[in-house]
Design an enzyme around this catalytic site. Structure first.
Site, PDB file in Angstrom:
ATOM      1  N   GLU A 284       0.764  -1.230   0.000  1.00  0.00           N
ATOM      2  CA  GLU A 284       0.000   0.000   0.000  1.00  0.00           C
ATOM      3  C   GLU A 284       0.794   1.279   0.000  1.00  0.00           C
ATOM      4  OE1 GLU A 284      -3.836  -0.895   0.984  1.00  0.00           O
ATOM      5  OE2 GLU A 284      -2.632  -1.911  -0.429  1.00  0.00           O
ATOM      6  N   SER A 395       1.348   4.295  -4.873  1.00  0.00           N
ATOM      7  CA  SER A 395       2.788   4.221  -5.125  1.00  0.00           C
ATOM      8  C   SER A 395       3.226   2.780  -5.303  1.00  0.00           C
ATOM      9  CB  SER A 395       3.574   4.875  -3.987  1.00  0.00           C
ATOM     10  OG  SER A 395       4.954   4.791  -4.234  1.00  0.00           O
ATOM     11  N   ASP A 396       3.139   1.976  -4.242  1.00  0.00           N
ATOM     12  CA  ASP A 396       3.612   0.599  -4.330  1.00  0.00           C
ATOM     13  C   ASP A 396       2.865  -0.215  -5.387  1.00  0.00           C
ATOM     14  OD1 ASP A 396       5.493   0.983  -2.350  1.00  0.00           O
ATOM     15  OD2 ASP A 396       4.159   0.357  -0.738  1.00  0.00           O
ATOM     16  N   VAL A 397       1.579   0.029  -5.525  1.00  0.00           N
ATOM     17  CA  VAL A 397       0.776  -0.785  -6.440  1.00  0.00           C
ATOM     18  C   VAL A 397       1.126  -0.544  -7.896  1.00  0.00           C
ATOM     19  CG1 VAL A 397      -1.153  -0.927  -4.839  1.00  0.00           C
ATOM     20  CG2 VAL A 397      -1.101   0.920  -6.521  1.00  0.00           C
TER      21      VAL A 397
END
Length: 467
Positions: A284, A395-397
């Site tokens: 997340e 961001s991470d996704v």
């Protein structure tokens, strides 16, 4: 009440629960399905009271007073909960379900002469319910950011966990031998501490899976508690909750290309073969905790018109959208783009949020058409052909490092292929790494990207004003 009538009504109510769940799997009937399940649970309570008899239950003022107090607390609490707080609320409710089963198991253990089967199942209900309770509380505190959401491993963490599991097993065995007085404290303490240890080791980015698992455990605990007190309806409904939660857990793990054991042990993903790296996910987005970095200069003239002239646009929502409560502005932007003749779709990553379906719920709250929401597998190949992509608090996704940065928490996990789009508009609070702590190389791209940093609502308003 005769046993035949009770069993018949229990079968009907169990079937109605399954019907309600089936209705919830389809968007047009989801709300009605939820109401069906709520109504069935109310009828199940009344059936249980009727089974116990008029004098024992129906005319017992303390029971009605307790139910009224619980209902009042639930209604007041639910009315004050914001949508962004729903993940931790779900975690707390899972914990309360586990606690209820643990109390049933504990009280049954305290009764003398219940029999070996009842004592063993009561001890199991106590163990699983207590694990669910403490694990859910830790999950809720991580989701609320009261405690650090990163995986926490203490000295001798594995050995302590194994020792506590042995304690749970030993307590259950003692219960089978009729030693309830010794079994009860051993089971309760061991299970509570084990639940705390296992939940502390789960990273906040993996909380959607943890919540699904804890939901399943709450159902399993309820079903076993039903066995202990010979309550067939509780066994049936608990089994339905347990199995559906386990199915959801498996679906989430497959979508994230993660193994459940790795998630529970806080392990990062190992290197994957080249051909498997294309289908991998990510945790997340982090909550803003500082002032945003200065916004880089946008590309001259090209950036605003890339969105204004776009006919194929994909919007990627993330946890930052939930934090900013920017879903209303996202809907406004989508409507403005559609008015300009663009096709607008939303790409939903399985872990974009803090619980399964978090983004879907937030977007449904502002009446985004569910047909415009696409899961990762069904839209990932379309990023390269899109005219523009708008990222809102993610961001991470969509971090390309998931394909290359071996040994990081997101390596080998499926991501949305945002970096393949010709023009990307990023409405994030800052350029800091997401929840997984991995730098996003997309932010360093030198062409076809515009970074609008700060509050997502303000950034989205900027884009709306430019259209």
């Amino acid at each position: 009440m005769s046993p035949i009538l009770y069993y018949s009504l229990s079968a009907v109510l169990s079937a109605l629960v399954l019907l309600g769940l089936a209705m919830q799997s389809r968007v047009p009937s989801a709300m009605r399905g939820n109401l069906v399940c709520v109504g069935v649970m109310g009828l199940a309570v009344l059936l249980t009271l009727a089974k116990e008899g008029v004098k024992t239950a129906l005319l017992n003022p303390w029971l009605w007073l307790a139910m009224a107090a619980g209902a009042a607390v639930g209604l007041v609490w639910a009315s004050r909960i914001r949508m962004i707080e729903m993940p931790q609320v779900v975690a707390v409710l899972n914990g309360i379900g586990g606690l209820a089963s643990a109390l049933v198991g504990g009280l049954e253990l305290m009764k003398a002469g219940s029999g070996v089967f009842s004592d063993v199942t009561a001890a199991l209900a106590l163990v699983i319910g207590a694990v669910t309770f403490s694990g859910s509380l830790v999950a809720a505190l991580k989701l609320a950011r009261v405690i650090d959401g990163k995986p926490k491993a203490f000295p001798f963490h594995g050995a302590l966990s194994a020792l506590l599991l042995c304690g749970c097993l030993a307590g259950t065995v003692l219960a089978g031998f009729g030693l309830a007085a010794a079994a009860l404290p051993i089971c309760a303490v061991s299970a509570l501490l084990f639940g705390w240890l296992f939940a502390m080791r789960v990273g906040g980015a993996d909380m959607p899976v943890a919540i699904s698992l804890l939901n399943s455990l709450s159902g399993v605990a309820g079903a076993i508690a039903g066995m202990a007190i010979y309550h067939v309806l509780l066994v049936a409904v608990g089994g339905i909750v347990g199995s559906s939660g386990l199915l959801l857990t498996q679906i989430m793990c497959r979508a994230m290309n993660r193994k459940l054991l790795d998630i529970l042990l806080g392990r990062t993903v190992k290197a994957a073969p080249k051909e498997e790296q294309k289908e991998e996910p990510a945790p997340e987005e982090s909550e803003p905790d500082s002032e945003p970095e200065p916004e880089p200069e946008p590309e001259p003239e090209e950036a605003p018109f890339a969105l204004k002239d776009a006919k194929n646009v994909i919007i990627v929502p993330g946890y930052g959208m939930a934090l900013s409560q920017a879903q209303g502005k996202v809907k406004e932007l989508a409507d403005r783009l559609k008015a300009n003749g663009a096709t607008v779709r939303f790409a939903i990553h399985p872990v974009a949020g803090r619980m399964p379906g978090h983004m879907n719920v937030l977007l449904a709250e502002v009446d985004v058409d569910y047909d415009d929401l696409y899961e990762l597998d069904s839209i990932n190949d379309d990023f390269a052909s899109a005219d523009a992509v708008v990222v809102v608090g993610a961001s991470d996704v969509m971090n390309p490092a998931a394909r290359e940065a071996e040994g990081t928490p997101i390596y080998g996990m499926p991501i949305l292929n945002v970096d393949e789009a010709p023009h990307v508009f990023v409405c994030n609070f800052d350029l800091k790494p997401g929840y997984a702590g991995v730098e996003n190389p997309l932010y360093r791209r030198t062409h076809g990207i515009r970074l609008l940093l700060g509050d997502a609502k303000e950034s989205l308003q900027t884009l709306i004003d430019e259209l």
